[in-house]
Design a protein around this motif. Structure first.
Motif, PDB file in Angstrom:
ATOM      1  N   ALA A  53     -18.785   9.013 -71.860  1.00 12.26           N
ATOM      2  CA  ALA A  53     -18.938  10.176 -72.877  1.00 12.26           C
ATOM      3  C   ALA A  53     -20.105  11.067 -72.382  1.00 12.26           C
ATOM      4  CB  ALA A  53     -19.427   9.299 -74.198  1.00 12.26           C
ATOM      5  N   THR A  54     -20.376  12.070 -73.192  1.00 11.07           N
ATOM      6  CA  THR A  54     -21.327  13.149 -72.692  1.00 11.07           C
ATOM      7  C   THR A  54     -22.471  13.051 -73.809  1.00 11.07           C
ATOM      8  OG1 THR A  54     -19.560  14.426 -72.154  1.00 11.07           O
ATOM      9  CG2 THR A  54     -21.553  15.740 -72.272  1.00 11.07           C
ATOM     10  N   PHE A  55     -23.665  13.131 -73.113  1.00 12.60           N
ATOM     11  CA  PHE A  55     -24.887  13.250 -74.044  1.00 12.60           C
ATOM     12  C   PHE A  55     -25.512  14.393 -73.878  1.00 12.60           C
ATOM     13  CE2 PHE A  55     -23.699   8.742 -73.070  1.00 12.60           C
ATOM     14  CZ  PHE A  55     -24.041   8.000 -74.240  1.00 12.60           C
ATOM     15  N   PHE A  56     -26.092  14.967 -74.941  1.00 15.84           N
ATOM     16  CA  PHE A  56     -26.940  16.195 -75.088  1.00 15.84           C
ATOM     17  C   PHE A  56     -28.201  15.839 -75.464  1.00 15.84           C
ATOM     18  CE2 PHE A  56     -22.487  17.863 -75.520  1.00 15.84           C
ATOM     19  CZ  PHE A  56     -22.641  19.061 -74.610  1.00 15.84           C
ATOM     20  N   LEU A  57     -28.956  16.295 -74.515  1.00 21.13           N
ATOM     21  CA  LEU A  57     -30.657  15.702 -74.494  1.00 21.13           C
ATOM     22  C   LEU A  57     -31.342  16.651 -75.023  1.00 21.13           C
ATOM     23  CD1 LEU A  57     -29.079  13.460 -72.791  1.00 21.13           C
ATOM     24  CD2 LEU A  57     -30.902  13.540 -71.438  1.00 21.13           C
ATOM     25  N   ALA A  58     -32.465  16.394 -75.958  1.00 19.54           N
ATOM     26  CA  ALA A  58     -33.534  17.079 -76.239  1.00 19.54           C
ATOM     27  C   ALA A  58     -34.828  16.077 -76.494  1.00 19.54           C
ATOM     28  CB  ALA A  58     -33.244  17.860 -77.746  1.00 19.54           C
ATOM     29  N   ASN A  59     -35.889  16.598 -76.490  1.00 14.43           N
ATOM     30  CA  ASN A  59     -37.077  15.812 -76.330  1.00 14.43           C
ATOM     31  C   ASN A  59     -37.498  15.711 -77.935  1.00 14.43           C
ATOM     32  OD1 ASN A  59     -39.196  14.091 -74.937  1.00 14.43           O
ATOM     33  ND2 ASN A  59     -40.889  15.729 -75.433  1.00 14.43           N
ATOM     34  N   VAL A  77     -37.621   6.333 -83.194  1.00 18.06           N
ATOM     35  CA  VAL A  77     -37.996   5.310 -83.925  1.00 18.06           C
ATOM     36  C   VAL A  77     -38.957   4.304 -83.367  1.00 18.06           C
ATOM     37  CG1 VAL A  77     -35.927   5.265 -85.419  1.00 18.06           C
ATOM     38  CG2 VAL A  77     -36.232   3.899 -83.352  1.00 18.06           C
ATOM     39  N   ARG A  78     -39.201   4.404 -81.795  1.00 11.47           N
ATOM     40  CA  ARG A  78     -40.169   3.798 -81.300  1.00 11.47           C
ATOM     41  C   ARG A  78     -41.613   4.442 -81.174  1.00 11.47           C
ATOM     42  NH1 ARG A  78     -36.859   2.099 -75.840  1.00 11.47           N
ATOM     43  NH2 ARG A  78     -38.173   3.817 -75.083  1.00 11.47           N
ATOM     44  N   GLY A  79     -41.652   5.677 -81.709  1.00  5.97           N
ATOM     45  CA  GLY A  79     -42.990   6.275 -81.994  1.00  5.97           C
ATOM     46  C   GLY A  79     -43.092   7.250 -80.706  1.00  5.97           C
ATOM     47  N   ASP A  80     -42.127   7.107 -79.673  1.00  6.30           N
ATOM     48  CA  ASP A  80     -42.210   8.135 -78.627  1.00  6.30           C
ATOM     49  C   ASP A  80     -41.362   9.130 -78.459  1.00  6.30           C
ATOM     50  OD1 ASP A  80     -40.073   6.637 -78.151  1.00  6.30           O
ATOM     51  OD2 ASP A  80     -40.523   5.941 -76.346  1.00  6.30           O
ATOM     52  N   TYR A  81     -41.054   9.877 -77.624  1.00 10.96           N
ATOM     53  CA  TYR A  81     -40.270  10.918 -77.471  1.00 10.96           C
ATOM     54  C   TYR A  81     -38.975  10.468 -76.521  1.00 10.96           C
ATOM     55  CZ  TYR A  81     -42.956  13.666 -80.636  1.00 10.96           C
ATOM     56  OH  TYR A  81     -43.938  14.143 -81.678  1.00 10.96           O
ATOM     57  N   SER A  82     -37.790  11.154 -76.872  1.00  7.83           N
ATOM     58  CA  SER A  82     -36.383  10.720 -76.041  1.00  7.83           C
ATOM     59  C   SER A  82     -36.606  10.909 -74.547  1.00  7.83           C
ATOM     60  CB  SER A  82     -35.260  11.349 -76.707  1.00  7.83           C
ATOM     61  OG  SER A  82     -35.556  12.541 -77.005  1.00  7.83           O
ATOM     62  N   LEU A  83     -37.400  12.046 -74.130  1.00 13.39           N
ATOM     63  CA  LEU A  83     -37.487  12.363 -72.648  1.00 13.39           C
ATOM     64  C   LEU A  83     -38.934  11.802 -72.035  1.00 13.39           C
ATOM     65  CD1 LEU A  83     -35.703  15.788 -72.486  1.00 13.39           C
ATOM     66  CD2 LEU A  83     -34.773  13.750 -71.986  1.00 13.39           C
ATOM     67  N   SER A 121     -40.923   6.390 -71.032  1.00 10.57           N
ATOM     68  CA  SER A 121     -40.533   5.172 -71.399  1.00 10.57           C
ATOM     69  C   SER A 121     -39.041   5.018 -71.726  1.00 10.57           C
ATOM     70  CB  SER A 121     -40.992   4.688 -72.819  1.00 10.57           C
ATOM     71  OG  SER A 121     -41.002   5.916 -73.759  1.00 10.57           O
ATOM     72  N   TRP A 122     -38.406   6.037 -71.803  1.00 14.09           N
ATOM     73  CA  TRP A 122     -37.000   6.015 -71.790  1.00 14.09           C
ATOM     74  C   TRP A 122     -36.128   6.285 -70.459  1.00 14.09           C
ATOM     75  CZ3 TRP A 122     -33.818   5.185 -75.968  1.00 14.09           C
ATOM     76  CH2 TRP A 122     -34.510   5.057 -77.165  1.00 14.09           C
ATOM     77  N   GLN A 123     -36.919   6.436 -69.322  1.00 14.29           N
ATOM     78  CA  GLN A 123     -36.423   6.558 -68.032  1.00 14.29           C
ATOM     79  C   GLN A 123     -35.153   5.443 -67.746  1.00 14.29           C
ATOM     80  OE1 GLN A 123     -39.032   6.148 -64.610  1.00 14.29           O
ATOM     81  NE2 GLN A 123     -37.893   7.697 -63.600  1.00 14.29           N
ATOM     82  N   GLU A 139     -34.444  19.985 -65.698  1.00 22.41           N
ATOM     83  CA  GLU A 139     -35.441  19.516 -64.749  1.00 22.41           C
ATOM     84  C   GLU A 139     -36.150  18.239 -65.020  1.00 22.41           C
ATOM     85  OE1 GLU A 139     -38.379  22.804 -65.195  1.00 22.41           O
ATOM     86  OE2 GLU A 139     -37.073  24.200 -64.055  1.00 22.41           O
ATOM     87  N   ARG A 140     -36.093  17.866 -66.550  1.00 22.80           N
ATOM     88  CA  ARG A 140     -36.943  16.664 -66.746  1.00 22.80           C
ATOM     89  C   ARG A 140     -35.814  15.533 -66.623  1.00 22.80           C
ATOM     90  NH1 ARG A 140     -40.958  13.215 -66.605  1.00 22.80           N
ATOM     91  NH2 ARG A 140     -40.911  12.103 -68.402  1.00 22.80           N
ATOM     92  N   PHE A 141     -34.481  15.813 -66.844  1.00 15.92           N
ATOM     93  CA  PHE A 141     -33.618  14.886 -66.474  1.00 15.92           C
ATOM     94  C   PHE A 141     -33.383  14.611 -65.131  1.00 15.92           C
ATOM     95  CE2 PHE A 141     -28.993  13.817 -65.447  1.00 15.92           C
ATOM     96  CZ  PHE A 141     -28.864  12.685 -66.351  1.00 15.92           C
ATOM     97  N   GLN A 142     -33.673  15.540 -64.177  1.00 15.82           N
ATOM     98  CA  GLN A 142     -33.602  15.243 -62.770  1.00 15.82           C
ATOM     99  C   GLN A 142     -34.824  14.379 -62.327  1.00 15.82           C
ATOM    100  OE1 GLN A 142     -32.773  18.632 -60.156  1.00 15.82           O
ATOM    101  NE2 GLN A 142     -32.319  17.277 -58.454  1.00 15.82           N
ATOM    102  N   GLN A 143     -35.773  14.817 -62.929  1.00 24.29           N
ATOM    103  CA  GLN A 143     -37.327  13.625 -62.825  1.00 24.29           C
ATOM    104  C   GLN A 143     -37.019  12.523 -63.085  1.00 24.29           C
ATOM    105  OE1 GLN A 143     -40.295  15.719 -65.054  1.00 24.29           O
ATOM    106  NE2 GLN A 143     -40.268  17.335 -63.433  1.00 24.29           N
TER     107      GLN A 143
END
Length: 264
Positions: free
Chosen positions: A66-72, A76-82, A85-87, A149-153
């Motif tokens: 599938a294809t995923f479109f990412l934002a930060n 629900v874990r209290g953190d942010y998707s980028l 911890s989500w690495q 840039e964050r995704f590549q990191q």
């Protein structure tokens, strides 16, 4: 004579075994490669991430990319998707062969195009959350590239050259900003709208599923979120597997936007 007879029997058994294996292999190959009457493109935008593991596991089980479109976005874990911890999650999805596009870093909604060529926007997250800002197209392009840039990191891989505006709302100025970044905007088909943001008290999961199964056609893009805060009866656990299996029964196959005629 005994030796010759044993040799002949061994050769006969080997031939029979080879024929059986060949037949099984052909049968397995036929089952593994069903004919596709049409192709749909599953896409998922980040959200609360409450359904992230379910989505990843389901796609892996059915061998679907599938294809995923990412934002930060806040999760629900209290953190942010980028966050770091989500690495591992994003790394695994990348290894699984999925495609990825930018959804703006701070989930920035467009308000309107301005007469001077700038764009009025309102970030949902980040230090300027809730404020209406005036950005140039170059500044909006920088916001899109923050995600790449964050995704590549996080993964060591480059993002694909497509993006999606939060809410799917696109203005001429916004589209030009994306093109300035070398990215093409990806919306979704009317029948591909999952409805996972709609109030479950008004629109049931069964109704939403039925609309998609009866309305999707070849080339359509499907959009859902990786978790929605507001819907009381979440769309994902009830509908993802039935949607996949229902479409497969109709001889639909699945692909990423990398294979879509407009984006490949």
């Amino acid at each position: 004579m005994v030796c010759t007879s044993q040799t002949a029997q061994a050769i006969s058994k080997a031939a029979l075994l080879a024929a059986a294996l060949s037949s099984q292999s052909l049968s397995a190959a036929t089952m593994a490669a069903p004919s596709c009457r049409a192709t749909v493109y599953l896409t998922f935008d980040t959200g609360s991430q409450s359904q992230a593991q379910l989505i990843a596991g389901t796609l892996r089980k059915y061998q679907i990319r599938a294809t995923f479109f990412l934002a930060n976005e806040k999760t629900v874990r209290g953190d942010y998707s980028l966050d770091q911890s989500w690495q591992p999650f994003w790394q695994q999805l990348a290894r699984d062969g999925h495609a990825f596009g930018s959804h703006t870093f701070d989930h920035v909604y467009v308000v309107r195009d301005l007469p001077d060529g700038r764009i009025a926007v309102k970030p949902q997250f980040g230090p300027q959350a809730g404020k209406t800002l005036q950005w140039t197209q170059a500044e909006y392009c920088m916001e899109l590239r923050r995600v790449t840039e964050r995704f590549q990191q996080l993964t060591g891989q480059k993002m694909d050259p497509f993006w999606r505006a939060p809410g799917g709302r696109l203005t001429p100025g916004l589209e030009q900003a994306g093109q300035r970044c070398g990215m093409r905007h990806a919306g979704w088909a009317p029948a591909g709208f999952s409805g996972d943001e709609l109030p479950s008290e008004q629109v049931s999961n069964a109704r939403l599923l039925n609309k998609m199964l009866n309305g999707l056609k070849d080339g359509d893009i499907v959009m859902a979120h990786m978790g929605i805060w507001s819907r009381k009866d979440p769309w994902m656990p009830a509908n993802l597997v039935p949607l996949i299996e229902g479409l497969q029964q109709k001889s639909f196959c699945f692909a990423t936007l990398r294979e879509h005629p407009l984006y490949r």
